[in-house]
Write a protein that holds these residues in place. Sequence first.
Motif, mmCIF file in Angstrom:
data_model
loop_
_atom_site.group_PDB
_atom_site.id
_atom_site.type_symbol
_atom_site.label_atom_id
_atom_site.label_comp_id
_atom_site.label_asym_id
_atom_site.label_seq_id
_atom_site.Cartn_x
_atom_site.Cartn_y
_atom_site.Cartn_z
ATOM 1 N N VAL A 1 0.862 -1.189 0.000
ATOM 2 C CA VAL A 1 0.000 0.000 0.000
ATOM 3 C C VAL A 1 0.895 1.233 0.000
ATOM 4 C CG1 VAL A 1 -1.779 1.273 1.246
ATOM 5 C CG2 VAL A 1 -1.840 -1.231 1.187
ATOM 6 N N ILE A 2 0.619 2.151 -0.916
ATOM 7 C CA ILE A 2 1.435 3.360 -1.044
ATOM 8 C C ILE A 2 1.253 4.243 0.185
ATOM 9 C CG2 ILE A 2 1.808 5.457 -2.407
ATOM 10 C CD1 ILE A 2 0.893 3.831 -4.866
ATOM 11 N N GLY A 3 2.374 4.651 0.784
ATOM 12 C CA GLY A 3 2.361 5.534 1.942
ATOM 13 C C GLY A 3 2.119 4.832 3.267
ATOM 14 N N GLU A 4 2.025 3.512 3.238
ATOM 15 C CA GLU A 4 1.812 2.742 4.461
ATOM 16 C C GLU A 4 2.778 1.563 4.480
ATOM 17 O OE1 GLU A 4 -2.262 1.634 5.059
ATOM 18 O OE2 GLU A 4 -3.008 3.512 4.212
ATOM 19 N N SER A 5 2.881 0.914 5.625
ATOM 20 C CA SER A 5 3.793 -0.230 5.721
ATOM 21 C C SER A 5 3.071 -1.566 5.535
ATOM 22 C CB SER A 5 4.516 -0.210 7.074
ATOM 23 O OG SER A 5 3.569 -0.276 8.124
ATOM 24 N N ARG A 6 1.788 -1.539 5.242
ATOM 25 C CA ARG A 6 1.054 -2.806 5.119
ATOM 26 C C ARG A 6 1.043 -3.332 3.687
ATOM 27 N NH1 ARG A 6 -4.878 -1.925 4.098
ATOM 28 N NH2 ARG A 6 -5.043 0.312 3.734
ATOM 29 N N LYS A 7 0.768 -4.624 3.606
ATOM 30 C CA LYS A 7 0.710 -5.313 2.319
ATOM 31 C C LYS A 7 -0.695 -5.877 2.121
ATOM 32 C CE LYS A 7 5.519 -6.727 2.691
ATOM 33 N NZ LYS A 7 6.429 -7.874 2.762
ATOM 34 N N LEU A 8 -1.057 -6.076 0.862
ATOM 35 C CA LEU A 8 -2.337 -6.670 0.496
ATOM 36 C C LEU A 8 -2.105 -7.840 -0.432
ATOM 37 C CD1 LEU A 8 -4.327 -3.458 -0.532
ATOM 38 C CD2 LEU A 8 -4.553 -4.722 1.608
ATOM 39 N N LEU A 9 -2.982 -8.818 -0.403
ATOM 40 C CA LEU A 9 -2.956 -9.896 -1.384
ATOM 41 C C LEU A 9 -4.024 -9.574 -2.422
ATOM 42 C CD1 LEU A 9 -1.776 -12.597 -2.267
ATOM 43 C CD2 LEU A 9 -3.616 -13.707 -0.985
ATOM 44 N N LEU A 10 -3.600 -9.380 -3.656
ATOM 45 C CA LEU A 10 -4.526 -9.052 -4.733
ATOM 46 C C LEU A 10 -4.868 -10.318 -5.510
ATOM 47 C CD1 LEU A 10 -2.766 -5.798 -5.876
ATOM 48 C CD2 LEU A 10 -4.832 -5.996 -4.499
ATOM 49 N N ASN A 11 -6.134 -10.466 -5.831
ATOM 50 C CA ASN A 11 -6.612 -11.673 -6.511
ATOM 51 C C ASN A 11 -6.339 -11.644 -8.007
ATOM 52 O OD1 ASN A 11 -7.729 -12.761 -4.143
ATOM 53 N ND2 ASN A 11 -9.556 -11.518 -4.401
ATOM 54 N N ALA A 12 -6.228 -12.818 -8.584
ATOM 55 C CA ALA A 12 -6.159 -12.938 -10.038
ATOM 56 C C ALA A 12 -7.399 -12.269 -10.604
ATOM 57 C CB ALA A 12 -6.108 -14.407 -10.437
ATOM 58 N N GLY A 13 -7.232 -11.552 -11.702
ATOM 59 C CA GLY A 13 -8.336 -10.822 -12.305
ATOM 60 C C GLY A 13 -8.360 -9.354 -11.933
ATOM 61 N N SER A 14 -7.594 -8.974 -10.902
ATOM 62 C CA SER A 14 -7.531 -7.558 -10.505
ATOM 63 C C SER A 14 -6.942 -6.735 -11.642
ATOM 64 C CB SER A 14 -6.664 -7.385 -9.260
ATOM 65 O OG SER A 14 -7.230 -8.062 -8.161
ATOM 66 N N VAL A 15 -7.473 -5.538 -11.841
ATOM 67 C CA VAL A 15 -7.027 -4.655 -12.918
ATOM 68 C C VAL A 15 -6.057 -3.631 -12.363
ATOM 69 C CG1 VAL A 15 -7.782 -2.974 -14.653
ATOM 70 C CG2 VAL A 15 -9.159 -5.014 -14.204
ATOM 71 N N ALA A 16 -5.008 -3.346 -13.141
ATOM 72 C CA ALA A 16 -3.970 -2.413 -12.720
ATOM 73 C C ALA A 16 -3.502 -1.576 -13.904
ATOM 74 C CB ALA A 16 -2.781 -3.170 -12.145
ATOM 75 N N THR A 17 -2.706 -0.556 -13.588
ATOM 76 C CA THR A 17 -2.069 0.272 -14.605
ATOM 77 C C THR A 17 -0.568 0.009 -14.569
ATOM 78 O OG1 THR A 17 -3.742 1.989 -14.310
ATOM 79 C CG2 THR A 17 -1.681 2.648 -15.370
ATOM 80 N N VAL A 18 0.031 -0.152 -15.742
ATOM 81 C CA VAL A 18 1.479 -0.345 -15.827
ATOM 82 C C VAL A 18 2.158 0.987 -15.530
ATOM 83 C CG1 VAL A 18 3.417 -0.929 -17.336
ATOM 84 C CG2 VAL A 18 1.268 -2.205 -17.510
ATOM 85 N N VAL A 19 3.037 0.984 -14.525
ATOM 86 C CA VAL A 19 3.781 2.179 -14.150
ATOM 87 C C VAL A 19 5.115 2.198 -14.884
ATOM 88 C CG1 VAL A 19 4.809 3.464 -12.240
ATOM 89 C CG2 VAL A 19 2.658 2.248 -11.908
#
Length: 90
Positions: free
Chosen positions: A35-53
Motif C-alpha cells: 500500500v502506497i504511503g503505508e507499511s502494510r501489504k495486500l494480497l490481490l486476486n487474479a483478475g484484478s485490474v492495474a495500470t502499468v507504471v
Amino acid sequence: MVRAFRHLRLWEEVGLFIFEECHSVRLLAHVEAHVIGESRKLLLNAGSVATVVLFHGNPSRPDAYELEFYIPEQDCYALATVEANQVARV
C-alpha cells in the motif's frame, strides 16, 4: 522496426503481450502488493485490474512490470512488481 514487430507477433502467438506505461492489465495470479504511503501489504486476486507504471528489462521483451492498483474498498493505492507472464490484456 521489423524486428520489434516480429517479436511482438511471436509473443502474441503464445498468448503474451508487450505492455507500455499507462496500459491497463489484469492479473493472472494472486500477488502481494504494498500500500502506497503505508507499511502494510495486500494480497490481490487474479483478475484484478492495474495500470502499468514501468517495465523492467528490454522494452521489446520485458521481464517484469511495476503495477499500480486502486483498491476502492479501502480507498487506497498499491504497487506490485510482477513477472511479464503474470499479466494479460483487459
